[in-house]
Design a protein around this motif. Sequence first.
Motif, PDB file in Angstrom:
ATOM      1  N   THR A  25       0.548  -1.163  -0.549  1.00  0.00           N
ATOM      2  CA  THR A  25       0.091   0.431  -0.217  1.00  0.00           C
ATOM      3  C   THR A  25       1.313   1.425  -0.265  1.00  0.00           C
ATOM      4  OG1 THR A  25       0.082   0.137   2.175  1.00  0.00           O
ATOM      5  CG2 THR A  25      -1.824  -1.270   1.199  1.00  0.00           C
ATOM      6  N   ILE A  26       0.048   2.383  -0.494  1.00  0.00           N
ATOM      7  CA  ILE A  26       1.126   3.378  -0.506  1.00  0.00           C
ATOM      8  C   ILE A  26       1.581   3.425   1.057  1.00  0.00           C
ATOM      9  CG2 ILE A  26      -0.665   4.982  -0.041  1.00  0.00           C
ATOM     10  CD1 ILE A  26       1.977   6.285  -2.349  1.00  0.00           C
ATOM     11  N   GLU A  27       0.564   3.602   1.829  1.00  0.00           N
ATOM     12  CA  GLU A  27       0.950   4.142   3.125  1.00  0.00           C
ATOM     13  C   GLU A  27       2.457   3.171   3.570  1.00  0.00           C
ATOM     14  OE1 GLU A  27      -1.254   3.531   7.928  1.00  0.00           O
ATOM     15  OE2 GLU A  27      -1.293   2.340   6.244  1.00  0.00           O
ATOM     16  N   THR A  28       2.815   2.074   3.086  1.00  0.00           N
ATOM     17  CA  THR A  28       4.151   1.645   2.884  1.00  0.00           C
ATOM     18  C   THR A  28       5.319   1.749   2.711  1.00  0.00           C
ATOM     19  OG1 THR A  28       3.845  -0.438   2.136  1.00  0.00           O
ATOM     20  CG2 THR A  28       2.883  -0.631   4.079  1.00  0.00           C
ATOM     21  N   VAL A  29       5.170   2.345   1.407  1.00  0.00           N
ATOM     22  CA  VAL A  29       6.468   2.733   0.708  1.00  0.00           C
ATOM     23  C   VAL A  29       6.409   4.307   0.385  1.00  0.00           C
ATOM     24  CG1 VAL A  29       5.774   0.838  -0.840  1.00  0.00           C
ATOM     25  CG2 VAL A  29       5.374   3.116  -1.541  1.00  0.00           C
ATOM     26  N   LEU A  30       5.701   4.870   1.266  1.00  0.00           N
ATOM     27  CA  LEU A  30       5.641   6.118   1.125  1.00  0.00           C
ATOM     28  C   LEU A  30       6.823   6.813   1.845  1.00  0.00           C
ATOM     29  CD1 LEU A  30       4.013   8.531  -0.390  1.00  0.00           C
ATOM     30  CD2 LEU A  30       2.888   9.010   1.859  1.00  0.00           C
ATOM     31  N   PRO A  31       7.132   6.838   2.853  1.00  0.00           N
ATOM     32  CA  PRO A  31       8.385   6.793   3.550  1.00  0.00           C
ATOM     33  C   PRO A  31       9.089   6.741   2.798  1.00  0.00           C
ATOM     34  CG  PRO A  31       6.883   5.719   5.079  1.00  0.00           C
ATOM     35  CD  PRO A  31       5.813   5.843   3.718  1.00  0.00           C
ATOM     36  N   GLU A  32       9.528   5.688   2.587  1.00  0.00           N
ATOM     37  CA  GLU A  32      10.997   5.400   1.511  1.00  0.00           C
ATOM     38  C   GLU A  32      10.732   6.747   0.148  1.00  0.00           C
ATOM     39  OE1 GLU A  32      13.745   2.479  -1.306  1.00  0.00           O
ATOM     40  OE2 GLU A  32      11.635   1.799   0.003  1.00  0.00           O
ATOM     41  N   ILE A  42      13.270  11.542  -2.494  1.00  0.00           N
ATOM     42  CA  ILE A  42      12.296  13.107  -2.194  1.00  0.00           C
ATOM     43  C   ILE A  42      13.325  14.260  -1.596  1.00  0.00           C
ATOM     44  CG2 ILE A  42      11.036  14.821  -2.665  1.00  0.00           C
ATOM     45  CD1 ILE A  42       8.811  13.058  -3.130  1.00  0.00           C
ATOM     46  N   GLY A  43      13.397  14.002  -0.186  1.00  0.00           N
ATOM     47  CA  GLY A  43      14.391  15.242   0.496  1.00  0.00           C
ATOM     48  C   GLY A  43      14.252  16.053   0.135  1.00  0.00           C
ATOM     49  N   ARG A  44      14.831  17.077   0.233  1.00  0.00           N
ATOM     50  CA  ARG A  44      15.125  18.414  -0.123  1.00  0.00           C
ATOM     51  C   ARG A  44      15.533  18.795  -1.263  1.00  0.00           C
ATOM     52  NH1 ARG A  44      13.319  21.137   4.279  1.00  0.00           N
ATOM     53  NH2 ARG A  44      14.504  23.631   3.980  1.00  0.00           N
ATOM     54  N   ALA A  81      -1.604  11.863   0.324  1.00  0.00           N
ATOM     55  CA  ALA A  81      -1.660  10.286   0.236  1.00  0.00           C
ATOM     56  C   ALA A  81      -0.544  10.701   1.598  1.00  0.00           C
ATOM     57  CB  ALA A  81      -0.996   9.569   0.129  1.00  0.00           C
ATOM     58  N   ALA A  82      -0.147  11.521   2.157  1.00  0.00           N
ATOM     59  CA  ALA A  82       1.168  11.419   3.107  1.00  0.00           C
ATOM     60  C   ALA A  82       0.117  12.464   4.029  1.00  0.00           C
ATOM     61  CB  ALA A  82       2.009  12.515   3.191  1.00  0.00           C
ATOM     62  N   LYS A  83      -0.959  12.881   3.778  1.00  0.00           N
ATOM     63  CA  LYS A  83      -1.542  13.997   4.681  1.00  0.00           C
ATOM     64  C   LYS A  83      -2.797  12.429   5.572  1.00  0.00           C
ATOM     65  CE  LYS A  83      -1.455  18.045   3.023  1.00  0.00           C
ATOM     66  NZ  LYS A  83      -2.518  19.219   2.204  1.00  0.00           N
ATOM     67  N   ARG A  84      -2.997  11.457   4.393  1.00  0.00           N
ATOM     68  CA  ARG A  84      -4.218  10.896   4.779  1.00  0.00           C
ATOM     69  C   ARG A  84      -3.282   9.728   6.159  1.00  0.00           C
ATOM     70  NH1 ARG A  84      -4.153   9.150  -0.499  1.00  0.00           N
ATOM     71  NH2 ARG A  84      -5.911  10.813  -0.895  1.00  0.00           N
ATOM     72  N   PHE A  85      -2.552   9.739   5.646  1.00  0.00           N
ATOM     73  CA  PHE A  85      -1.535   7.845   6.652  1.00  0.00           C
ATOM     74  C   PHE A  85      -0.848   9.482   7.919  1.00  0.00           C
ATOM     75  CE2 PHE A  85      -2.923   6.251   3.231  1.00  0.00           C
ATOM     76  CZ  PHE A  85      -3.390   5.240   3.765  1.00  0.00           C
ATOM     77  N   ASN A  86      -0.731  10.685   8.205  1.00  0.00           N
ATOM     78  CA  ASN A  86      -0.030  11.484   9.345  1.00  0.00           C
ATOM     79  C   ASN A  86       1.495  11.306   8.905  1.00  0.00           C
ATOM     80  OD1 ASN A  86      -2.421  12.752  10.561  1.00  0.00           O
ATOM     81  ND2 ASN A  86      -3.013  10.624  11.488  1.00  0.00           N
ATOM     82  N   ILE A  87       1.451  10.689   7.609  1.00  0.00           N
ATOM     83  CA  ILE A  87       2.937  10.555   7.663  1.00  0.00           C
ATOM     84  C   ILE A  87       3.480  12.244   6.845  1.00  0.00           C
ATOM     85  CG2 ILE A  87       4.883   9.968   6.430  1.00  0.00           C
ATOM     86  CD1 ILE A  87       3.107   7.989   5.271  1.00  0.00           C
ATOM     87  N   PRO A  88       4.695  12.980   7.754  1.00  0.00           N
ATOM     88  CA  PRO A  88       5.643  13.964   7.510  1.00  0.00           C
ATOM     89  C   PRO A  88       5.997  14.169   6.378  1.00  0.00           C
ATOM     90  CG  PRO A  88       5.920  13.043   9.263  1.00  0.00           C
ATOM     91  CD  PRO A  88       5.175  11.762   8.974  1.00  0.00           C
TER      92      PRO A  88
END
Length: 112
Positions: free
Chosen positions: A73-80, A85-87, A105-112
């Motif tokens: 799912t996107i939730e599992t790969v989004l942190p990587e 992407i970084g800065r 997607a980041a907002k949906r899963f509260n991923i900063p």
Amino acid sequence: MSKIKEQTFVCIDCEATGLDVVQDRIVEVAVAVFTIDGIVASFESLINPEREIPANVIEVHHITNDMVKGKPTIETVLPEVIQLIGRHPIVGHGIKFDVDLIDQAAKRFNIP
């Protein structure tokens, strides 16, 4: 401002279940981190959107429901993805859509 020869860039590309960045979901994400000399890191994955991909959308990107079954799912790969992407400056064609999909997607899963 750094010289372009010293700069690192990121190209991202997403495919989704449709064109609404709030309602639709990512079905594929690809990231390439590169310098003027070439690619230094990359990531690509089909994504299980946890919903059906409409037939008219499959006709556009050719990613089927069977292809995403059992994929992360996107939730599992989004942190990587976000870490890659970084800065770095993001480049690409129609990039606003891709950035908005990732942002939602980041907002949906509260991923900063």
